[in-house]
Design an enzyme around this catalytic site. Structure first.
Site, PDB file in Angstrom:
ATOM      1  N   HIS A   2      65.720  40.295   7.755  1.00  0.00           N
ATOM      2  CA  HIS A   2      66.850  40.222   8.688  1.00  0.00           C
ATOM      3  C   HIS A   2      66.411  40.668  10.086  1.00  0.00           C
ATOM      4  O   HIS A   2      66.808  40.066  11.088  1.00  0.00           O
ATOM      5  CB  HIS A   2      67.989  41.144   8.231  1.00  0.00           C
ATOM      6  CG  HIS A   2      68.576  40.815   6.902  1.00  0.00           C
ATOM      7  ND1 HIS A   2      68.407  41.625   5.804  1.00  0.00           N
ATOM      8  CD2 HIS A   2      69.327  39.764   6.495  1.00  0.00           C
ATOM      9  CE1 HIS A   2      69.053  41.099   4.785  1.00  0.00           C
ATOM     10  NE2 HIS A   2      69.616  39.960   5.163  1.00  0.00           N
ATOM     11  N   LYS A  25      60.780  39.289   0.982  1.00  0.00           N
ATOM     12  CA  LYS A  25      61.780  40.351   1.193  1.00  0.00           C
ATOM     13  C   LYS A  25      63.164  39.854   0.796  1.00  0.00           C
ATOM     14  O   LYS A  25      63.550  38.729   1.150  1.00  0.00           O
ATOM     15  CB  LYS A  25      61.836  40.740   2.667  1.00  0.00           C
ATOM     16  CG  LYS A  25      60.547  41.300   3.201  1.00  0.00           C
ATOM     17  CD  LYS A  25      60.613  42.793   3.284  1.00  0.00           C
ATOM     18  CE  LYS A  25      59.322  43.315   3.889  1.00  0.00           C
ATOM     19  NZ  LYS A  25      59.212  44.762   3.773  1.00  0.00           N
ATOM     20  N   SER A  26      63.891  40.694   0.064  1.00  0.00           N
ATOM     21  CA  SER A  26      65.248  40.344  -0.356  1.00  0.00           C
ATOM     22  C   SER A  26      66.005  41.633  -0.633  1.00  0.00           C
ATOM     23  O   SER A  26      65.422  42.600  -1.152  1.00  0.00           O
ATOM     24  CB  SER A  26      65.189  39.507  -1.638  1.00  0.00           C
ATOM     25  OG  SER A  26      66.455  39.477  -2.259  1.00  0.00           O
ATOM     26  N   SER A  27      67.305  41.625  -0.305  1.00  0.00           N
ATOM     27  CA  SER A  27      68.124  42.812  -0.607  1.00  0.00           C
ATOM     28  C   SER A  27      68.145  43.041  -2.113  1.00  0.00           C
ATOM     29  O   SER A  27      68.299  44.167  -2.587  1.00  0.00           O
ATOM     30  CB  SER A  27      69.552  42.621  -0.096  1.00  0.00           C
ATOM     31  OG  SER A  27      69.520  42.299   1.274  1.00  0.00           O
ATOM     32  N   ASP A  71      66.103  31.311   2.000  1.00  0.00           N
ATOM     33  CA  ASP A  71      67.188  30.541   1.379  1.00  0.00           C
ATOM     34  C   ASP A  71      67.116  29.123   1.936  1.00  0.00           C
ATOM     35  O   ASP A  71      67.968  28.699   2.726  1.00  0.00           O
ATOM     36  CB  ASP A  71      68.539  31.171   1.708  1.00  0.00           C
ATOM     37  CG  ASP A  71      68.664  32.553   1.106  1.00  0.00           C
ATOM     38  OD1 ASP A  71      68.650  32.670  -0.123  1.00  0.00           O
ATOM     39  OD2 ASP A  71      68.750  33.529   1.870  1.00  0.00           O
TER      40      ASP A  71
HETATM   41  O1  PAF Z   1      72.231  34.362   3.377  1.00  0.00           O
HETATM   42  C1  PAF Z   1      73.187  35.158   3.281  1.00  0.00           C
HETATM   43  O2  PAF Z   1      73.037  36.381   3.353  1.00  0.00           O
HETATM   44  C2  PAF Z   1      74.594  34.616   3.080  1.00  0.00           C
HETATM   45  O3  PAF Z   1      74.594  33.509   2.239  1.00  0.00           O
HETATM   46  C3  PAF Z   1      75.314  34.298   4.414  1.00  0.00           C
HETATM   47  C4  PAF Z   1      74.634  33.172   5.161  1.00  0.00           C
HETATM   48  C5  PAF Z   1      75.363  35.535   5.279  1.00  0.00           C
HETATM   49  C6  PAF Z   1      76.755  33.856   4.136  1.00  0.00           C
HETATM   50  O4  PAF Z   1      77.480  34.856   3.495  1.00  0.00           O
END
Ligand code: PAF
Length: 282
Positions: free
Chosen positions: A39, A186-188, A152
């Protein structure tokens, strides 16, 4: 200016109206919070390319299916605010679900076809939830540009499709996958993994790197590359494949021969955690 946490649509609109009056450009980074370096890379790029930046931080209930991890999805608004502040984002938009979906809410954005493959097969309502919330965020933020990670990849393709189909006046910026030093994307959701599972999860990036090398070395058969990725993942006892697919980028249609850009995408359960990873060829 330090990052402001904003809870209501009306308040975001007040900021946005003033910025528009002042002729400033706006970047939007849609997130579900629990921000990590992936992010951070999107937010940094948004800050570099726009006069003002809004980070949305909203665990969107309508994109979670029955039995998925809506209740347990990790949240930490304080840490998210500190990160946004250190990068220079202007606003974190952190609404309650009732602010986004008030009583009587009944409109959704449904993209056909490309939402029914890959993750859409096992998560049939997911992209409807994503497209609906993302459309709302585009309208609320009036952003010139919105930033999405290639991690994603299907989401990126789906968002580009509805932006084109519905003539949204926004530029969609796709950004590269950010990985741990050992290769794990990386992923939550990586926080769900035990140390043993984290090690096992490396099979995703390892198998994809091997598939990419096959293509770089001249392999043209999508089946041969797919089969090699599948058998590599199957060697890891803690891993259970949801899908391994090689499709055209960004049509997401099946390909037999690799001639143009393709997306090689995997979704794999490691223990109870479903992880995704991919690469896109030129
Ligand atoms: O990728 C994400 O974290 C979610 O799918 C998003 C784009 C914020 C929509 O809720």
């Amino acid at each position: 200016m330090s990052t402001k946490v904003v809870k209501t649509v009306a308040e975001v609109k007040e900021y946005v109206n003033q910025w528009k009056k002042d002729g400033l450009s706006i970047g939007l980074v849609p997130t579900m919070g629990y921000l990590h370096e992936g992010h951070a890379s999107l937010i940094k790029r948004a800050v570099a390319e726009n006069d003002r930046v809004i980070v949305s931080d909203f665990v969107n209930p309508i994109q979670f299916g029955v039995g998925e991890d809506l209740e347990t999805y990790p949240r930490d608004l304080q840490a998210d605010t500190a990160l946004c502040d250190s990068i220079g984002a202007d606003i974190i938009f952190n609404p309650e679900p009732s602010e986004m979906y008030p009583e009587g809410f009944s409109t959704h954005v449904d993209v056909e076809g490309i939402t029914e493959v890959l993750c859409g097969k096992t998560r049939p309502t997911h992209f409807r939830g994503v497209c609906t919330v993302v459309s709302k965020l585009f309208n609320i933020s009036q952003a010139d540009r919105a930033y999405f990670g290639q991690k994603d990849a299907q989401q990126l393709a789906v968002v580009r499709r509805f932006v084109r189909d519905l003539n949204f006046n926004i530029q969609i910026v796709g950004c590269p996958i950010i990985r741990e030093e050992d290769g794990l994307a990386k992923s939550s959701r990586n926080t769900y993994l035990s140390p043993e599972e984290k090690k096992a999860a490396l099979v995703l990036s390892r198998s994809l790197s091997m598939g990419r090398k096959m293509i770089e070395d001249g392999e043209k058969s999508a089946k041969a590359v797919r089969d090699a990725i599948v058998s590599s993942i199957e060697k890891e006892p803690l891993a259970k494949i949801d899908y391994v697919e090689i499709v055209g980028w960004d049509s997401l249609e099946d390909v037999d021969e690799i001639s143009g850009p393709v997306l090689a995408a995997v979704a794999v359960y490691v223990g109870k955690t479903r992880l995704i990873d991919n690469f896109i060829t030129e």
